[in-house]
Design a protein around this motif. Structure first.
Motif, PDB file in Angstrom:
ATOM      1  N   ALA A  78       0.557  -1.100  -0.096  1.00 25.81           N
ATOM      2  CA  ALA A  78       0.068   0.023  -0.099  1.00 25.81           C
ATOM      3  C   ALA A  78       1.071   1.201  -0.288  1.00 25.81           C
ATOM      4  O   ALA A  78       0.450   2.120  -0.754  1.00 25.81           O
ATOM      5  N   GLN A  79       1.786   1.278   0.844  1.00 19.23           N
ATOM      6  CA  GLN A  79       2.674   2.377   1.050  1.00 19.23           C
ATOM      7  C   GLN A  79       3.439   2.534  -0.207  1.00 19.23           C
ATOM      8  O   GLN A  79       3.447   3.762  -0.752  1.00 19.23           O
ATOM      9  N   LEU A 131       2.474   1.538  -3.545  1.00 18.36           N
ATOM     10  CA  LEU A 131       1.456   1.897  -4.564  1.00 18.36           C
ATOM     11  C   LEU A 131       0.900   3.399  -4.379  1.00 18.36           C
ATOM     12  O   LEU A 131       0.541   3.878  -5.486  1.00 18.36           O
ATOM     13  N   LEU A 132       0.846   3.608  -3.038  1.00 15.45           N
ATOM     14  CA  LEU A 132       0.477   5.157  -3.032  1.00 15.45           C
ATOM     15  C   LEU A 132       1.474   6.194  -3.238  1.00 15.45           C
ATOM     16  O   LEU A 132       1.167   7.319  -3.086  1.00 15.45           O
ATOM     17  N   GLY A 133       2.842   5.633  -3.464  1.00 15.39           N
ATOM     18  CA  GLY A 133       3.864   6.533  -3.901  1.00 15.39           C
ATOM     19  C   GLY A 133       4.384   7.307  -2.578  1.00 15.39           C
ATOM     20  O   GLY A 133       5.181   8.121  -2.429  1.00 15.39           O
ATOM     21  N   LYS A 134       4.172   6.776  -1.278  1.00 18.22           N
ATOM     22  CA  LYS A 134       4.752   7.132  -0.035  1.00 18.22           C
ATOM     23  C   LYS A 134       6.065   6.460   0.257  1.00 18.22           C
ATOM     24  O   LYS A 134       6.690   6.661   1.284  1.00 18.22           O
ATOM     25  N   SER A 135       6.466   5.432  -0.556  1.00 16.41           N
ATOM     26  CA  SER A 135       7.846   4.629  -0.154  1.00 16.41           C
ATOM     27  C   SER A 135       8.185   4.027  -1.256  1.00 16.41           C
ATOM     28  O   SER A 135       7.452   3.779  -2.392  1.00 16.41           O
ATOM     29  N   ASP A 136       9.638   4.017  -1.605  1.00 18.07           N
ATOM     30  CA  ASP A 136       9.936   3.021  -2.721  1.00 18.07           C
ATOM     31  C   ASP A 136       9.918   1.487  -2.383  1.00 18.07           C
ATOM     32  O   ASP A 136       9.792   1.079  -1.180  1.00 18.07           O
ATOM     33  N   ALA A 137       9.898   0.585  -3.267  1.00 17.05           N
ATOM     34  CA  ALA A 137       9.911  -0.674  -3.163  1.00 17.05           C
ATOM     35  C   ALA A 137      10.907  -1.533  -1.954  1.00 17.05           C
ATOM     36  O   ALA A 137      10.531  -1.991  -1.177  1.00 17.05           O
ATOM     37  N   LYS A 138      12.160  -0.911  -2.303  1.00 20.05           N
ATOM     38  CA  LYS A 138      13.120  -1.501  -1.363  1.00 20.05           C
ATOM     39  C   LYS A 138      12.893  -0.993   0.127  1.00 20.05           C
ATOM     40  O   LYS A 138      12.962  -2.110   1.009  1.00 20.05           O
ATOM     41  N   ALA A 139      12.706  -0.055   0.299  1.00 23.29           N
ATOM     42  CA  ALA A 139      12.647   0.405   1.760  1.00 23.29           C
ATOM     43  C   ALA A 139      11.448   0.036   2.439  1.00 23.29           C
ATOM     44  O   ALA A 139      11.454  -0.208   3.555  1.00 23.29           O
TER      45      ALA A 139
END
Length: 430
Positions: free
Chosen positions: A401-402, A404-412
């Motif tokens: 969710a974080q 796809l909402l643009g609030k985080s990158d995939a790795k983090a």
């Protein structure tokens, strides 16, 4: 797998054995052994199981089966069984989701059928490998496979034709999926290429696992003590979804627990929908002109995810356990299963079912199900058989969710979910 996810679309049945056993003199009680099944089924599924039980009772003199809902739907069967096991008011057989197997198997009232499944009557090797894995916990076979499903991609033929998008080919890739979803998107008309749940449930995680597996990754380490989903394979998979959602804006982010994806697909506002066999009857009722394709692949690997459900057997005495295995051997035989499938639209749990004459009639009744049935060969793994899995899943769902909402990158996001998972996995017991 609304059945398998929230599952996901599932069945539940309970056979209750009446108290029977040995008399004070040590002689075996006379008359048929009575058992009870809690099925948790509704509508056509409930009618189908009741019809089959009636036939079994008419053709078997030594075992008498009583079938009831168990006072719960399939979704609510685990708490119902957990409460029943604190007393003697539990059934002989109950329909339970496969993901609950680790929780149930720990109870000493659950039977171990490891020796029985070695007999010819069980036909154990005829079940798909992932089903056998789902009903086995640390070497203990707790019942019989009941229902199997898998994830595929449904596509709206009319919508794709209007957008000039070619239908998926058998060898399509995730890059193809991204490109087609972007081409099908029309923001002005409220049309999206695809959808992804971000409400925090297993629905969000369900679709990520095949991508991870195809790329060579896994969910947990072999000893199930450490999360490994944040590997490069996991990052690559989630990054593709992020690019689709954030960069292409081709993904409808579904934050509703009720899941709007199917309704969007039925109303012609969704090009592609990751789902399974449980939705076909609804799509036919809605008169959707749909097609079915296996999941996109990575380097030719089209591995999918499956959510097998189980008929779990509980111990009262040896006669009742034996009676339960007699009934389940009959119920899950190819002939009975084909009748169940034709009535409910579920998939074949045995490979031999696909060779029966009536199998072609079943395929005709549910357009597209032949693709989903064949896709069982791509269902090679199940989710980790650990009581900690629900917590791991919730951490990954939040990471998705974080991202796809643009609030985080995939790795983090995945690294944070892995750290939380490792902490949960390190806690002894449940």
């Amino acid at each position: 797998m609304r059945r398998a996810l929230t599952a996901t679309t599932a069945a539940a049945a309970v056979l209750t054995l009446a108290a029977s056993g040995c008399s004070a003199s040590g002689q075996q009680a006379q008359g048929p052994v009575e058992i009870t099944v809690w099925h948790g089924q509704e509508d056509n599924s409930a009618k189908a199981i009741e019809k089959l039980v009636t036939r079994f009772n008419e053709t078997h003199k030594d075992v008498r089966v009583r079938v009831e809902s168990g006072g719960a739907t399939a979704d609510g069967m685990l708490p119902k069984i957990t409460a029943a096991l604190t007393s003697d008011a539990y059934p002989d057989i109950a329909y339970l989701y496969g993901s609950w197997a680790p929780n149930v198997a720990r109870n000493p009232k659950v039977a171990d059928l490891s020796e029985y499944v070695k007999t010819p009557e069980a036909g154990w090797s005829d079940f798909w490998a992932n089903e056998r894995e789902a009903v086995t916990v640390q070497g203990k076979v707790i019942g019989f496979p009941a229902v199997v499903d898998n994830m595929v991609v449904l596509y709206n033929k009319k919508l794709l034709a209007k957008a000039g998008v070619e239908p998926p080919k058998p060898d399509w890739t995730w890059a193809d999926f991204r490109a087609k979803a972007k081409q099908a998107t029309n923001a002005a008309d409220g049309v999206f290429g695809t959808t992804w749940p971000i409400s925090g449930g297993e629905e969000a995680v369900w679709g990520l696992w095949p991508m991870l597996w195809q790329a060579g990754g896994d969910i947990l380490a072999p000893d199930q003590k450490k999360a490994v989903f944040n590997s490069p394979a996991g990052q690559q998979s989630l990054e593709l979804l992020r690019a689709m959602a954030v960069d292409d804006k081709s993904v409808y982010l579904d934050s509703s627990p009720a899941e709007k994806g199917q309704k969007l697909f039925e109303s012609g506002r969704l090009g592609f929908f990751l789902s399974g066999p449980w939705v076909l009857s609804d799509l036919q009722s809605a008169k959707v002109d749909y097609g079915v394709a296996q999941l996109p692949g990575t380097n030719g690997n089209h591995e999918t995810v499956s959510g097998p459900d189980n008929w779990v057997v509980f111990k009262h005495d040896e006669r009742r356990v034996k009676a339960a295995t007699t009934f389940l051997s009959w119920l899950t035989s190819a002939e009975q299963e084909l009748e169940w499938m034709t009535a409910t639209g579920s998939l074949p749990i045995r490979e031999s079912i696909t060779k029966l004459p009536g199998y072609q009639d079943y395929l005709k009744k549910y357009p597209g199900i032949e693709v989903i049935s064949a896709n069982l060969a791509n269902a090679k793994r199940v989710r980790p058989a650990t009581t900690k899995y629900p917590r791991v899943s919730s951490f990954v769902a939040d990471a998705i969710a974080q991202t796809l909402l643009g609030k985080s990158d995939a790795k983090a996001a995945l690294d944070e979910a892995a750290a939380k998972s490792d902490a949960a996995l390190a806690v002894p017991g449940s």
